[in-house]
Write a protein that holds these residues in place. Structure first.
Motif, PDB file in Angstrom:
ATOM      1  N   MET A 126      17.580  35.048  -3.497  1.00  8.47           N
ATOM      2  CA  MET A 126      17.204  34.010  -4.457  1.00  8.47           C
ATOM      3  C   MET A 126      16.938  32.690  -3.732  1.00  8.47           C
ATOM      4  N   GLN A 127      17.831  32.329  -2.806  1.00  6.60           N
ATOM      5  CA  GLN A 127      17.664  31.084  -2.061  1.00  6.60           C
ATOM      6  C   GLN A 127      16.418  31.137  -1.180  1.00  6.60           C
ATOM      7  N   MET A 128      16.130  32.319  -0.613  1.00  9.54           N
ATOM      8  CA  MET A 128      14.921  32.470   0.200  1.00  9.54           C
ATOM      9  C   MET A 128      13.676  32.185  -0.637  1.00  9.54           C
ATOM     10  N   ASN A 129      13.663  32.679  -1.857  1.00  8.11           N
ATOM     11  CA  ASN A 129      12.504  32.448  -2.727  1.00  8.11           C
ATOM     12  C   ASN A 129      12.421  31.006  -3.202  1.00  8.11           C
ATOM     13  N   ILE A 130      13.565  30.392  -3.430  1.00  8.56           N
ATOM     14  CA  ILE A 130      13.566  28.968  -3.787  1.00  8.56           C
ATOM     15  C   ILE A 130      13.009  28.145  -2.626  1.00  8.56           C
ATOM     16  N   ASP A 131      13.456  28.445  -1.415  1.00  5.52           N
ATOM     17  CA  ASP A 131      12.962  27.721  -0.241  1.00  5.52           C
ATOM     18  C   ASP A 131      11.450  27.906  -0.087  1.00  5.52           C
ATOM     19  N   HIS A 132      10.968  29.082  -0.466  1.00  6.98           N
ATOM     20  CA  HIS A 132       9.528  29.377  -0.366  1.00  6.98           C
ATOM     21  C   HIS A 132       8.712  28.502  -1.315  1.00  6.98           C
ATOM     22  N   HIS A 133       9.334  28.028  -2.400  1.00  5.59           N
ATOM     23  CA  HIS A 133       8.625  27.227  -3.405  1.00  5.59           C
ATOM     24  C   HIS A 133       9.087  25.769  -3.462  1.00  5.59           C
ATOM     25  N   GLN A 134      10.137  25.443  -2.731  1.00  2.00           N
ATOM     26  CA  GLN A 134      10.797  24.152  -2.879  1.00  2.00           C
ATOM     27  C   GLN A 134       9.879  22.961  -2.622  1.00  2.00           C
ATOM     28  N   ASP A 135       8.928  23.115  -1.712  1.00  2.00           N
ATOM     29  CA  ASP A 135       8.074  21.983  -1.341  1.00  2.00           C
ATOM     30  C   ASP A 135       6.978  21.706  -2.365  1.00  2.00           C
ATOM     31  N   SER A 136       6.844  22.581  -3.340  1.00  2.00           N
ATOM     32  CA  SER A 136       5.799  22.397  -4.334  1.00  2.00           C
ATOM     33  C   SER A 136       6.102  21.189  -5.213  1.00  2.00           C
ATOM     34  N   GLU A 137       5.108  20.323  -5.393  1.00  2.00           N
ATOM     35  CA  GLU A 137       5.290  19.147  -6.237  1.00  2.00           C
ATOM     36  C   GLU A 137       5.406  19.531  -7.709  1.00  2.00           C
ATOM     37  N   GLU A 138       5.018  20.767  -8.031  1.00  2.00           N
ATOM     38  CA  GLU A 138       5.056  21.210  -9.419  1.00  2.00           C
ATOM     39  C   GLU A 138       6.464  21.522  -9.894  1.00  2.00           C
ATOM     40  N   CYS A 139       7.399  21.755  -8.951  1.00  9.23           N
ATOM     41  CA  CYS A 139       8.723  22.247  -9.302  1.00  9.23           C
ATOM     42  C   CYS A 139       9.667  21.143  -9.747  1.00  9.23           C
ATOM     43  N   GLY A 140      10.469  21.457 -10.774  1.00 12.29           N
ATOM     44  CA  GLY A 140      11.577  20.599 -11.135  1.00 12.29           C
ATOM     45  C   GLY A 140      12.739  20.854 -10.186  1.00 12.29           C
ATOM     46  N   GLU A 141      13.878  20.249 -10.482  1.00 16.28           N
ATOM     47  CA  GLU A 141      15.049  20.424  -9.630  1.00 16.28           C
ATOM     48  C   GLU A 141      15.566  21.856  -9.744  1.00 16.28           C
ATOM     49  N   LEU A 142      15.847  22.467  -8.590  1.00 14.75           N
ATOM     50  CA  LEU A 142      16.360  23.832  -8.539  1.00 14.75           C
ATOM     51  C   LEU A 142      17.750  23.839  -7.912  1.00 14.75           C
ATOM     52  N   GLN A 143      18.700  24.443  -8.600  1.00 11.52           N
ATOM     53  CA  GLN A 143      20.051  24.608  -8.071  1.00 11.52           C
ATOM     54  C   GLN A 143      20.410  26.088  -8.070  1.00 11.52           C
ATOM     55  N   VAL A 144      21.291  26.460  -7.140  1.00 17.40           N
ATOM     56  CA  VAL A 144      21.815  27.828  -7.083  1.00 17.40           C
ATOM     57  C   VAL A 144      23.330  27.758  -7.194  1.00 17.40           C
ATOM     58  N   ALA A 145      23.901  28.646  -8.005  1.00 17.20           N
ATOM     59  CA  ALA A 145      25.357  28.688  -8.155  1.00 17.20           C
ATOM     60  C   ALA A 145      25.811  30.135  -8.308  1.00 17.20           C
ATOM     61  N   LYS A 146      26.973  30.421  -7.763  1.00 17.57           N
ATOM     62  CA  LYS A 146      27.564  31.748  -7.956  1.00 17.57           C
ATOM     63  C   LYS A 146      28.285  31.764  -9.293  1.00 17.57           C
ATOM     64  N   LEU A 147      28.057  32.818 -10.078  1.00 17.61           N
ATOM     65  CA  LEU A 147      28.706  32.914 -11.379  1.00 17.61           C
ATOM     66  C   LEU A 147      28.975  34.368 -11.734  1.00 17.61           C
ATOM     67  N   GLU A 148      30.247  34.684 -11.828  1.00 14.52           N
ATOM     68  CA  GLU A 148      30.712  35.966 -12.346  1.00 14.52           C
ATOM     69  C   GLU A 148      30.994  35.745 -13.822  1.00 14.52           C
TER      70      GLU A 148
END
Length: 254
Positions: A126-148
């Motif tokens: 998931m983080q790899m894919n976020i990093d792949h898109h993170q530089d896009s000006e189109e994206c809002g803020e993206l956070q990743v969290a572990k949740l059981e």
């Protein structure tokens, strides 16, 4: 890495002695069960084109189903791409984000999205894919969290970092095991209960695989004090499976 012990099943009625038993133990590195042969794959939802790393077939570990893009995610993403207005300016929490195909699509419209999963290996992709898109000006803020699901400490941690709460909770094809469905709705209800600053709704992209699960999703939603409604016009066949989008809100009698 953590070692996993696999013991051969006894085929003799005679119990082996300790030496023979020790010889039957095969130590496998934990990585034996992990398939990380990810391929960059293109997905199109309406006018939105996404490239994501994902597996093309299931991992040997059932717990790593989040490495794939499942039919329910395609169903929900098609719906969201046609109704992007419901995401505009919103703060979104996604449950069971997997490789991130729904969360990354939403980031093109919403203000912020917190993407969650319980499995560390899935969080890596998931983080790899976020990093792949993170530089896009189109994206809002993206956070990743572990949740059981059902882990109140993890939920509190997410809400502590996002004290303004969430407008939407999303889930795409996340109902696989019967034992997880009550925990799913425990989690949603807990977040709703602490989300006091704004009204929230849960949008679930659900694909029918068994009649038992179909009934359980509706029953558990109602038992937890929710009103569950099928979204008009969103029912569709995806990969030969019938899917539906549910809108779930707190019942007025709760």
């Amino acid at each position: 890495m953590e070692k996993t012990e696999v013991k051969n099943q006894e085929t003799s009625s005679t119990k082996p002695n300790k030496q023979e038993d020790d010889e039957d133990i095969v130590c496998l590195d934990g990585s034996f069960f992990v398939n990380d042969d990810y391929k960059l794959t293109t997905f199109t939802f309406g006018s939105q084109v996404l490239e994501l790393y994902c597996l093309q077939s299931a991992s040997t570990d059932f717990d790593l189903t989040g490495q794939l893009v499942w039919p329910g995610a395609i169903l929900l993403n098609n719906y969201l791409s046609k109704n992007a207005n419901i995401l505009q300016g919103c703060s979104v929490l996604e449950l069971g984000s997997g490789v991130g195909v729904t969360g990354i699509l939403c980031s093109r419209f919403c203000k912020k999205i917190v993407m969650t999963d319980h499995n560390d290996e899935v969080i890596k992709i998931m983080q790899m894919n976020i990093d792949h898109h993170q530089d896009s000006e189109e994206c809002g803020e993206l956070q990743v969290a572990k949740l059981e699901w059902g882990d109140f400490e993890q939920m509190d941690s997410i809400l502590l970092k996002n004290p303004e709460g969430f407008d939407l909770i999303l889930g795409a094809d996340i109902c696989f095991q019967q034992k997880s469905v009550p925990l799913l709705f425990d989690t949603v209800k807990y977040i709703f209960s602490l989300n006091t600053q704004r009204e929230c709704k849960f949008i679930l992209g659900y694909v029918s695989r068994t009649k038992v699960m179909d009934a359980m999703v509706v029953t558990e939603a109602i038992r937890h004090g929710f009103q569950i409604n099928e979204v008009d016009g969103a029912r569709a066949i995806v990969h030969n499976l019938e899917g539906v989008v549910y809108e779930i809100t707190l019942s007025s009698t709760s």
